[in-house]
Design a protein around this motif. Sequence first.
Motif, mmCIF file in Angstrom:
data_model
loop_
_atom_site.group_PDB
_atom_site.id
_atom_site.type_symbol
_atom_site.label_atom_id
_atom_site.label_comp_id
_atom_site.label_asym_id
_atom_site.label_seq_id
_atom_site.Cartn_x
_atom_site.Cartn_y
_atom_site.Cartn_z
ATOM 1 N N GLU A 1 0.827 -1.212 0.000
ATOM 2 C CA GLU A 1 0.000 0.000 0.000
ATOM 3 C C GLU A 1 0.860 1.261 0.000
ATOM 4 N N ASN B 1 -9.155 10.889 -3.853
ATOM 5 C CA ASN B 1 -8.281 10.116 -2.981
ATOM 6 C C ASN B 1 -7.731 11.022 -1.874
ATOM 7 N N THR C 1 1.030 3.691 -3.284
ATOM 8 C CA THR C 1 0.586 5.084 -3.182
ATOM 9 C C THR C 1 1.729 6.041 -3.492
ATOM 10 N N GLY D 1 2.075 8.489 0.090
ATOM 11 C CA GLY D 1 1.763 9.616 -0.783
ATOM 12 C C GLY D 1 2.721 10.778 -0.596
ATOM 13 N N GLN E 1 -0.856 4.613 3.355
ATOM 14 C CA GLN E 1 -1.216 5.356 2.143
ATOM 15 C C GLN E 1 -0.807 6.821 2.246
ATOM 16 N N PHE F 1 -4.650 1.898 -2.249
ATOM 17 C CA PHE F 1 -3.900 3.147 -2.471
ATOM 18 C C PHE F 1 -4.755 4.383 -2.199
ATOM 19 N N ASN F 2 -5.788 4.233 -1.389
ATOM 20 C CA ASN F 2 -6.786 5.285 -1.263
ATOM 21 C C ASN F 2 -7.574 5.090 0.035
#
Length: 232
Positions: A12, A173, A16, A97, A93, A67-68
């Motif tokens: 994950e 997201n 991301t 990010g 995530q 990923f969200n």
Amino acid sequence: MAFDLKRRLAAEGLGTATLVATVVGSGIMADRLSGDVAVSLLGNTIPTGAILVVLISILGPISGAHFNPAVTLVFAAKREIEPFAASLYLLAQIAGGIAGTLIAHAMFELPLFQVSETVRTGLGQWTAEAVATFGLVLTILAGLRFRADAIPWLVGLYITAAYWFTASTSFANPAVAVARAFSNTFSGIRPTDVPGFIVAEVLGALVAAAVVGWMLADRNTVVSPIIVKGTE
């Protein structure tokens, strides 16, 4: 899941990070190569849709390729992921990010830590984010029901389209929204505008889950048989 939680969290975070690095990096590249905003947006759109196909294909078997956070919340609400794991998914995530943003800056030799000044607020933007996330969750849940093998392409193509039919260019997201607040580039969003996006995204996701749950429910209601004494 066939993989343990540590490996799922790694997938994950990595997924991301790669997604955000693609969004931010392609935005920087597109902006440098063209003075036309429409062309720059196209240059940002295609890599994002393409990388989603790749990431979901290779990491989906490990973690489910959420990923969200909005997607994770939907699966948690459906009790398809345990609450503890879901909370760790969200952390992975968001951290992934932000790491993706820093990686994109490093690749283009920009200051690693930035604060976006791009204003993205207002009813139209919030509505667009709710619509974008509604459509994304609809695509995922209905896709899992009818064409699970096509999920990577369905999601990639949906986001490619949503870049252009939503006023917000379809963040869809919360982790991506947070990460993009740390980039004062083509893909950025002002930090004070992030909460509005997150609220709209979560609402859109939950409404989609409710609509799909109703729409795809079995048509035949299962009724407990009436047992008549003496005929058991």
